[in-house]
Design an enzyme around this catalytic site. Sequence first.
Site, PDB file in Angstrom:
ATOM      1  N   ASP A 229     -73.723  65.674 -55.370  1.00 29.32           N
ATOM      2  CA  ASP A 229     -74.520  67.059 -55.026  1.00 29.32           C
ATOM      3  C   ASP A 229     -75.443  66.803 -53.650  1.00 29.32           C
ATOM      4  OD1 ASP A 229     -75.733  69.533 -55.396  1.00 29.32           O
ATOM      5  OD2 ASP A 229     -75.469  69.318 -57.509  1.00 29.32           O
ATOM      6  N   PHE A 257     -70.507  70.060 -50.476  1.00 25.91           N
ATOM      7  CA  PHE A 257     -69.220  70.614 -50.651  1.00 25.91           C
ATOM      8  C   PHE A 257     -68.342  71.398 -49.832  1.00 25.91           C
ATOM      9  CE2 PHE A 257     -71.409  72.821 -54.458  1.00 25.91           C
ATOM     10  CZ  PHE A 257     -71.580  74.250 -53.589  1.00 25.91           C
ATOM     11  N   HIS A 275     -68.455  80.541 -59.120  1.00 27.86           N
ATOM     12  CA  HIS A 275     -68.882  81.836 -59.120  1.00 27.86           C
ATOM     13  C   HIS A 275     -70.329  82.307 -58.346  1.00 27.86           C
ATOM     14  CE1 HIS A 275     -72.363  81.624 -62.431  1.00 27.86           C
ATOM     15  NE2 HIS A 275     -72.409  80.623 -61.498  1.00 27.86           N
TER      16      HIS A 275
END
Length: 366
Positions: A229, A257, A275
């Site tokens: 992350d 990412f 999403h």
Amino acid sequence: MTSTAPKKLPPLPVLRAIERVRDALGTLHRKLVPGHIALLELQIAGFLSQAISAAAELGIADELAEGPRTPAKLAGALGIDEGGLRRLMRLLVSYGVFAQRRDGSYELTRIGDALRSDAEVTLRDLSRFFGSPYHRNHWTHLTDAVRTGEAVGQALDGASFFEYAAVNREVGELFDNAMTSVSTLAIEPLLAAYDFGRFGTLIDVGGGRGSLLTEILGRYPAAQGIVFDLPNVVDDLTADLEAAGLGQRCTVESGSFFEEVPQGGDVYLLKHIVHDWSDTHAEQILRTVRAAMRPTSTLLLLELVLPDHQRPHPGKFIDLEMLVNTEGGHERTEAEFRALLARSGFTLVRTVETAAPDCVLEAVPR
């Protein structure tokens, strides 16, 4: 880390049958009462949501975890007005969030127990976030979002949600804690529905504080993992993993990412990531992951999948949340996921339902 015993979940067909009965009863009720009454009942549901948020913010469930309290003692312990407390609790008791005993004292119910900050599955921070001035203010502008098809953050805050949350850490930390709550809700149903035993190295892309990967590694002692992350998200996470007994089996890497993710994993997990983004950005993320994968690697997306039916579904609420607060993020149908994956270099193999609203979309490189 010692594996915890899986909780007993009802069989998925039983859960789906209960959902259909519940939805049918709700539809029948709305058909039997006058239309304006049905609409009014739907409209004031927002009051109940805010009342639950207020209870979460005040810490009522934490205080009642010590045992039943009279209104006077509860108000005194919380440092709030007794009259205001009684009025709030009158509504919440009528919906089973709390209970009132014959002697007038309040006590927890199984529903209200989820508002405890130390509950095994707590929704306190999620309730606080949904009721926060920041979130309520944004949803006040839902009409603008629908009219323009764009998030309201730039107009209200001068920044997108993620940019704003990164700088305004009170909002950011509340959101992070709320998303940890959502993650906790999804973990047990995921582990009950999907077997991770065939994977040696698992890479959790956008894995936050590692709650999902920690639980998986606890259930599968032979597996190893990497939490990936942003640097500010995984700061000091290594110490937490070591404290959990996973220092030798789970490492931490940081980055974006959109640019690069760790290479060589047997499976790449993306939970509630896709999403948040438009198709263009989602495809960019997936292509970055595809570039890091081996031909034999597997991609798992844990996402809500919009159903074809017209019954209520959590994804229909969250889709509007994405409209209000993200730049192009939206929920997708299985067909839309299949097309997105194909454009990104993947083939959707299967969609696995879980006892939670989430599904596991399993894909492989093309």
